[in-house]
Design an enzyme around this catalytic site. Structure first.
Site, PDB file in Angstrom:
ATOM      1  N   ASP B  12       0.903  -1.178  -0.021  1.00 18.33           N
ATOM      2  CA  ASP B  12      -0.178   0.163   0.088  1.00 18.33           C
ATOM      3  C   ASP B  12       0.924   1.147  -0.195  1.00 18.33           C
ATOM      4  OD1 ASP B  12      -2.679  -1.241   0.249  1.00 18.33           O
ATOM      5  OD2 ASP B  12      -1.773  -2.150   2.043  1.00 18.33           O
ATOM      6  N   ASP B 131     -14.663  -6.041  -5.052  1.00 17.21           N
ATOM      7  CA  ASP B 131     -14.701  -5.876  -3.648  1.00 17.21           C
ATOM      8  C   ASP B 131     -16.138  -6.603  -3.234  1.00 17.21           C
ATOM      9  OD1 ASP B 131     -12.402  -4.786  -3.433  1.00 17.21           O
ATOM     10  OD2 ASP B 131     -12.991  -2.877  -2.976  1.00 17.21           O
TER      11      ASP B 131
END
Lengths: 212, 257
Positions: B12, B131
């Site tokens: 990330d 997702d």
């Protein structure tokens, strides 16, 4: 001494250029200028996307003739990568059938979508690291163990008709794909040496040194 | 002689720095994505995914620079995701040296974008991130829906149907993240991973919930995933990629060593 990556508008040219730059102090250029290509000491024919678009863009950028010229030049090593390997063949079944450059006599076919192995369904595209079995000796295999893994991502594969042109194969389901093919000063691979870690870089380094 | 299942560590990155601590012995700057990517490469990672969580538009330049630096030193496939909305965004990332891009919200708001991107750049470099969150009650036939905004916003889209549609539009690969499991460390949501993987031809990457190496095994053997993605178990130095591969190999899974 210059290595030219042929830019006919298809594919990711930057990864291969970066890998070459990592390996050599020779100039690496991404170009579609005929004179640059003629003056280069060796050339890379990359390719990604659909065959219709790759052959179409090669034609549109008026590079088909130049590429043919370079393929016929026995003093100019040429490395085809991914769809670049497929483009050297006679014909592809993609997009309803597309004539290719016919430097080699193979055909390009699609992996069947219903393949299984040990009860497991095999996905298409064939994506990831698979073993490449070396079929004939070649200077580009120097220092690379047989059955080494390389990184692939493709739904179509080359089926060569002339055994002498085949330098490496991969097994996926019940298909044996001819993933390294070539003749004279041309060598072409379906996998991505620029993304295949140390052994991929080894193959590119071998190409940079290759004096056919 | 079989295609290897892949292990993909995920970074990330916010404004060019790795966030969520990275704890490697012998690394000079744990916030530098290039150093972290090199370390994963040395441990035999099969690919690297770089999730750009930079909120500001100005931070984008930094991201491109970072992708370019990684691509100049790490020669395995690099996927970049986060905030991709246009073909120009994709072009810029590919030019910087990314091999694939992961499209998330833009696929939901504008599905045709997936087709456009696949036609322009080839299916091989278009990953669609899905997702999913379970919406069925205990005891009911399991059903999952697509959520956006980090799992907060429902869309009403059935996850399996959506996955099929994305593959048809040209996604070359699907990154399936369970929003119920993300960050929990209790393992992948096997149900949604398997339901999607069995429904599409393209490879599926399982994501969300990995807490130990057995979870990676389960994602492949039970979830039918072709690749497994994890962040924190690798970042915090709990496990190395090599250890993960060792565990997969012990479970009879083909891996690249």
């Amino acid at each position: 001494m210059t290595i030219a990556v042929i830019d006919y508008g298809m594919g990711n040219l930057h990864s291969v250029a970066k890998a070459l730059e990592h390996l050599t102090r020779e100039a690496v250029i991404i170009t579609r200028t005929p004179d640059d290509l003629r003056n280069a000491s060796r050339v890379i024919l990359p390719g990604q996307g659909a065959m219709r678009d790759c052959m179409g863009e090669l034609e549109r950028t008026e590079l088909t003739g130049i590429v043919q010229e370079m393929l016929d030049d026995a003093d100019k090593p040429l490395l085809g990568i991914c769809v670049g390997q497929q483009m050297l063949q006679q014909h592809s079944k993609e997009n309803g059938g597309i004539p290719c450059l016919s430097y080699l006599s193979g055909e390009v076919k699609r992996f069947p979508s219903d393949m299984q192995e040990d009860g497991e369904r095999l996905k298409v595209p064939h994506m990831g690291w698979n073993h490449v079995t070396q079929h004939h000796q070649h200077p580009l295999w120097e220092g690379i163990p047989d059955n080494e893994r390389f990184y692939f991502v493709h739904s179509y594969y080359v089926q060569a008709s002339n055994d002498a042109d085949v330098f490496g194969t991969v097994r996926y389901g019940d298909i044996t794909a001819h993933v390294a093919t070539g003749r004279d000063a041309t060598f072409a691979v379906q996998f991505h040496p620029e993304k295949s870690a140390a052994m991929g870089l080894q193959l590119l380094a071998n190409f940079i040194r290759w004096a056919p | 002689m079989t295609l290897a299942k892949r292990i993909i560590p995920c970074l990330d990155v916010d404004q060019g720095r790795v966030v969520k601590g990275v704890n490697f012995v012998g690394i000079r700057d744990a916030g530098d994505p290039v150093e972290v990517a090199k370390r994963y490469n040395d441990q035999n990672a099969d690919e690297i995914t770089f999730l750009d969580i930079t909120a500001s538009h100005e931070g984008r330049g930094t991201t491109l620079e970072m992708v370019s630096r990684i691509a100049g030193e790490v020669f395995i496939p690099l996927t970049v995701g986060g905030g991709i909305r246009s073909c120009d965004d994709i072009r810029a990332l590919l030019n910087a040296g990314a091999d694939k891009v992961s499209i998330n919200t833009a696929a939901v708001t504008h599905p045709e974008f997936v087709r456009e991107a696949a036609e322009r750049f080839g299916n091989q470099c278009i990953v669609v991130a899905i997702d999913a969150k379970r919406v069925s009650e205990e005891g009911e036939t399991p059903r999952w829906e697509i959520f956006t905004h980090g799992g907060r916003k429902p869309t009403g889209l059935d996850a399996v149907e959506w996955a099929k549609k994305m593959a048809e539009l040209g996604a070359g690969e699907l990154l399936v993240t369970s929003m119920d499991r993300d960050g929990t460390k209790i393992g992948f949501d096997i149900g949604v991973t398997r339901a999607i993987s069995d429904a599409v031809d393209v490879p599926v990457i399982a994501s969300g919930g990995v807490g130990n190496l057995d979870h990676l095994v389960d994602g492949i053997t039970q979830g039918h995933a072709d690749a497994v993605l994890a962040a924190s178990i690798f970042h915090f130095g709990e496990y190395s990629i090599d250890q993960a591969k060792q565990r997969l190999a012990e479970a009879g899974i083909e891996v690249r060593r």
